[in-house]
Write a protein that holds these residues in place. Structure first.
Motif, PDB file in Angstrom:
ATOM      1  N   ALA A  53      72.238  63.811  40.899  1.00  0.00           N
ATOM      2  CA  ALA A  53      73.698  63.969  40.972  1.00  0.00           C
ATOM      3  C   ALA A  53      74.389  62.624  41.169  1.00  0.00           C
ATOM      4  N   ASP A 288      70.647  81.859  33.695  1.00  0.00           N
ATOM      5  CA  ASP A 288      71.752  80.925  33.507  1.00  0.00           C
ATOM      6  C   ASP A 288      71.239  79.668  32.811  1.00  0.00           C
ATOM      7  N   LYS A 290      72.605  76.896  32.303  1.00  0.00           N
ATOM      8  CA  LYS A 290      72.964  75.664  32.999  1.00  0.00           C
ATOM      9  C   LYS A 290      71.855  75.231  33.954  1.00  0.00           C
ATOM     10  N   ILE A 291      71.221  76.208  34.582  1.00  0.00           N
ATOM     11  CA  ILE A 291      70.154  75.898  35.524  1.00  0.00           C
ATOM     12  C   ILE A 291      68.898  75.459  34.782  1.00  0.00           C
ATOM     13  N   PHE A 294      69.358  71.892  33.905  1.00  0.00           N
ATOM     14  CA  PHE A 294      69.107  71.047  35.074  1.00  0.00           C
ATOM     15  C   PHE A 294      67.607  70.856  35.285  1.00  0.00           C
ATOM     16  N   LEU A 312      68.591  72.931  43.601  1.00  0.00           N
ATOM     17  CA  LEU A 312      69.957  73.243  43.167  1.00  0.00           C
ATOM     18  C   LEU A 312      70.954  72.976  44.286  1.00  0.00           C
ATOM     19  N   TYR A 315      71.529  69.170  44.721  1.00  0.00           N
ATOM     20  CA  TYR A 315      72.482  68.646  43.746  1.00  0.00           C
ATOM     21  C   TYR A 315      73.900  69.003  44.171  1.00  0.00           C
ATOM     22  N   SER A 316      74.062  70.221  44.683  1.00  0.00           N
ATOM     23  CA  SER A 316      75.400  70.688  45.030  1.00  0.00           C
ATOM     24  C   SER A 316      75.949  70.077  46.308  1.00  0.00           C
ATOM     25  N   GLU A 319      77.781  67.388  44.762  1.00  0.00           N
ATOM     26  CA  GLU A 319      78.931  67.969  44.056  1.00  0.00           C
ATOM     27  C   GLU A 319      80.066  68.281  45.028  1.00  0.00           C
ATOM     28  N   LEU A 349      76.285  74.012  41.001  1.00  0.00           N
ATOM     29  CA  LEU A 349      74.984  74.383  40.438  1.00  0.00           C
ATOM     30  C   LEU A 349      74.288  75.444  41.287  1.00  0.00           C
TER      31      LEU A 349
END
Length: 393
Positions: A53, A288, A290-291, A294, A312, A315-316, A319, A349
């Motif tokens: 990230a 998903d 998107k995952i 990643f 996840l 990463y968030s 974010e 995420l």
């Protein structure tokens, strides 16, 4: 008492050292994590994902025009080293730190950060005490609260899997496991009535090597359950699951995200009929896309898939903090906190994320349920709790 002395000593060292240095052109992001030892599988993925990230932000020109630099210190999975690790990275100028994915092991580092008005984010400490009430207003976690996790599992078991009675096995060595099983029990009784819980027993994951007595009591239960809610964690949890299956108990087992990942599955060959909660799939088969993207990027950068889906939430962490900094237009802690406390259903995420001044943990977020079949994770789908739990202490 030993933990308290370690925290006080670390705080004194930080104060004598003058606190964290003011940032110049670069902004440092600190990591006081278990990069070795038995907690490492929970922190390794979030740490690497946070680096990804940071790379993504720097590639786009940085945060408020400043480059983010990671500085890390290993707690070695020792709860008493957490405060020392936090002191180390804050002393190097970290304006925000990520701490271990657990309340018990992450709190000492977070307390030091709170004392210096520095943000402490846990990637996935799910016990609700990680936040305003348990540590202070600068403590946040990207986890879904155990209150919600237990409720999701209870509703899934009762309504989706048609399991009407359950037996609880709780590891009392950590707040996460105790809170998870308590939440499951509360919601399952609401659905099935008091008779829905046919028995419960405890073990201590850090001290016990055998649960033969607990298994004997389970098998001798006057009313045999349709499922077992297993509130354990990691490699120790895997040993206990192996013991359960070795005695011929083939009942469906339910578990929270403390049993996410495949790193422990070698201890229980061809495990089946095991339902486990997760933030997403680390195996490239998440519903998903998107995952899955990643996971592909993570694997390309680090040469292996994440050990668990806690990557996840790692990463968030970046974010969430970065978005609040952007909205505040400054790195000032008080101004950024005001923006963090206004986040509402942000599509991070790890899943939709909301904070309020009173709740620095997520209470309303869908989570993925897997069924492990012959040692393979098969995603069933994402489920939300029908009843949003109330944050109580």
């Amino acid at each position: 008492m030993k933990k308290i002395y370690a925290i006080k000593a670390a705080m004194l060292a930080l104060l004598l050292g003058g606190g964290y240095a003011l940032a110049d052109e670069d902004v440092k992001v600190g990591f006081a994590l278990a990069l070795s030892g038995f907690i490492a599988p929970y922190d390794d993925g979030p740490y690497k994902a946070a680096q990804l990230a940071i790379d993504d932000i720097n590639t786009k020109g940085g945060l408020l025009g400043k480059k983010l630099i990671a500085v890390a210190s290993d707690t070695k999975s020792d709860v008493d080293v957490g405060a020392i690790a936090a002191t180390d990275v804050i002393g190097k100028g970290a304006r925000v730190i990520m701490v271990t994915c657990d309340f018990d092991f992450g709190a000492p580092a977070a307390i030091v950060a709170q004392s210096q008005n520095v943000f402490a984010f846990s990637s996935c400490a799910a016990d609700p005490k990680f936040g305003v009430q348990g540590i202070g207003p600068n403590a946040y976690t990207l986890a879904t609260a155990t209150l919600t996790q237990g409720s999701i599992l209870a509703e899934f078991a009762y309504k989706q899997a048609n399991l009407k009675t359950a037996y609880l096995l709780t590891d009392t060595s950590g707040e996460y496991m105790k809170s998870l099983c308590a939440s499951f029990e509360r919601r399952f009784i609401e659905l099935a009535g008091e008779a829905g819980i046919v028995g419960k027993d405890n073990f201590h994951g850090l001290n016990d090597t055998s649960i033969a007595g607990q298994i004997s009591r389970l098998k001798a239960s006057p009313k045999q359950p349709e499922a077992v809610m297993f509130c354990g964690a990691g490699s120790a949890g895997a040993s206990f699951i192996r013991q359960i299956r070795a005695t011929g108990i083939d009942l469906p087992l339910l578990a929270g995200e403390s049993m996410d990942g495949a790193y422990w599955l070698g201890a229980v060959p061809d495990l089946s009929n095991f339902y486990v909660l997760a933030y997403g799939s680390a195996f490239g088969n998440d519903p998903d896309a998107k995952i899955n993207d990643f996971t592909t990027r993570f694997t390309a950068k680090f040469g292996e898939q994440p050990a668990t889906s806690h990557a996840l939430t790692g990463y968030s962490v970046i974010e969430a903090w970065a978005l609040a900094v952007e909205r505040a237009g400054t790195f000032d802690t008080d101004a950024v906190r005001a923006e963090l406390d206004k986040l509402k259903d942000e599509p991070f995420l790890a899943g939709k994320t909301s904070f309020t001044p009173e709740a620095h943990i997520n209470l309303d977020r869908p989570m993925l349920v897997f069924n492990i079949v012959n040692g393979k994770h098969e995603p069933i789908g994402r489920f939300s709790s029908e009843v949003i739990p109330e944050l109580k202490f």
